[in-house]
Design a protein around this motif. Structure first.
Motif, PDB file in Angstrom:
ATOM      1  N   THR A  20       1.541  -1.976   6.368  1.00 40.92           N
ATOM      2  CA  THR A  20       1.355  -1.223   5.121  1.00 40.92           C
ATOM      3  C   THR A  20       2.435  -1.515   4.086  1.00 40.92           C
ATOM      4  OG1 THR A  20       2.496   0.699   6.066  1.00 40.92           O
ATOM      5  CG2 THR A  20       0.074   0.627   6.255  1.00 40.92           C
ATOM      6  N   SER A  21       3.564  -2.100   4.492  1.00 40.99           N
ATOM      7  CA  SER A  21       4.618  -2.435   3.527  1.00 40.99           C
ATOM      8  C   SER A  21       4.567  -3.901   3.080  1.00 40.99           C
ATOM      9  CB  SER A  21       5.996  -2.125   4.111  1.00 40.99           C
ATOM     10  OG  SER A  21       6.262  -2.978   5.215  1.00 40.99           O
ATOM     11  N   ALA A  22       3.621  -4.666   3.624  1.00 37.51           N
ATOM     12  CA  ALA A  22       3.489  -6.071   3.212  1.00 37.51           C
ATOM     13  C   ALA A  22       3.140  -6.123   1.723  1.00 37.51           C
ATOM     14  CB  ALA A  22       2.405  -6.764   4.035  1.00 37.51           C
ATOM     15  N   PRO A  23       3.722  -7.072   0.972  1.00 38.49           N
ATOM     16  CA  PRO A  23       3.481  -7.107  -0.478  1.00 38.49           C
ATOM     17  C   PRO A  23       2.019  -7.350  -0.857  1.00 38.49           C
ATOM     18  CG  PRO A  23       4.743  -9.032   0.239  1.00 38.49           C
ATOM     19  CD  PRO A  23       4.641  -8.115   1.412  1.00 38.49           C
ATOM     20  N   TRP A  24       1.228  -7.907   0.027  1.00 37.63           N
ATOM     21  CA  TRP A  24      -0.176  -8.190  -0.264  1.00 37.63           C
ATOM     22  C   TRP A  24      -1.099  -7.067   0.184  1.00 37.63           C
ATOM     23  CZ3 TRP A  24      -2.549  -7.969   4.374  1.00 37.63           C
ATOM     24  CH2 TRP A  24      -1.768  -8.259   5.503  1.00 37.63           C
TER      25      TRP A  24
END
Length: 198
Positions: A99-103
Motif C-alpha cells: 500500500t505504500s508503493a508509489p504506483w
C-alpha cells in the motif's frame, strides 16, 4: 534466502562442533578461536572473529529471486516456529509495502506478470494479467496469457488462479501468495514494479 537469514545460518553452523574434529570454542565477539587443550591432535588455529567470517561468507552467497519466499510462506515458517509476533510483523509489513508503493493502487490498464519457479518436473512459467474496471466500482484482474504448454497436466487448476472480479484490492493475493519478488507491474508501457531486480 535473504542475506540476514543466510548470516544467521552461517554463524550458527560455524559455532556448531564438527564430528571427529577437536572442538573449537568459537565465541562471537572474540578474535581468536580457542581450541580444546585436551585434544591430542590439534588443528592449526586460525584467528578471525566468527561474526566477521560469517559476514564475509554471506556476502559471497548468490541472492537469487527464486530463493526468496512469499510473505505467506514466511508467515507460515514463523507460525511453525510458534513466533506469533514474527508472523504478524511479516504480514503487516508485506501489506504496508504494497500500500505504500508509489504506483499503488492498481489502475485499469495495468499489466501484472508473475513468474513461477520450476517445481518437480514442471518448468518455470509465467502468467500475465490485465486489470480492468469492475462492474461495481472496483477492479477485475483477468488472465491474458501464460507460458505453460497446453498439454500440461492439471493446466486448468494451475493457471489463472489469481483472476478476480470487482475486487477492492486485486493485487493483494498475488502480492502475498506469489510474493512481490516474482511480480512485474507495467503501467502505460513502463515497468513501475520489477520484483526480480535488485
Amino acid at each position: 534466502m535473504r542475506r540476514t537469514e543466510a548470516l544467521k545460518i552461517i554463524t550458527r553452523v560455524l559455532k556448531q562442533p564438527v564430528p571427529d574434529v577437536p572442538p573449537a570454542d568459537l565465541i562471537t565477539g572474540h578474535s581468536v578461536a580457542v581450541f580444546d587443550p585436551r585434544a591430542t591432535e590439534r588443528p592449526k588455529p586460525w584467528a578471525i572473529q566468527v561474526d566477521v567470517l560469517a559476514l564475509k561468507i554471506a556476502g559471497q552467497l548468490p541472492l537469487e529471486a527464486d530463493s526468496e519466499q512469499s510473505p505467506v510462506a514466511q508467515a507460515e515458517d514463523a507460525k511453525r516456529s510458534r513466533d506469533l509476533p514474527g508472523e504478524l510483523d511479516i504480514l503487516i509489513g508485506a501489506g504496508a509495502a504494497l500500500t505504500s508503493a508509489p504506483w499503488y493502487p492498481a489502475r485499469p490498464g495495468d499489466l501484472v506478470h508473475v513468474h513461477f519457479e520450476p517445481v518437480g518436473s514442471m518448468a518455470a512459467f509465467g502468467e500475465t494479467y490485465l486489470l480492468t474496471a469492475g462492474a461495481h466500482g472496483f477492479l477485475s484482474m483477468k488472465l491474458l496469457c501464460h507460458s505453460l504448454p497446453e498439454d500440461t497436466e492439471f493446466l486448468d487448476g494451475m493457471v489463472g488462479c489469481f483472476t478476480v472480479e470487482d475486487d477492492p484490492d486485486p493485487l493483494s493475493d498475488l502480492w502475498f501468495e506469489a510474493g512481490p519478488h516474482r511480480l512485474t507491474v507495467i503501467r502505460d508501457g513502463r515497468p513501475v514494479h520489477t520484483g526480480g531486480t535488485r
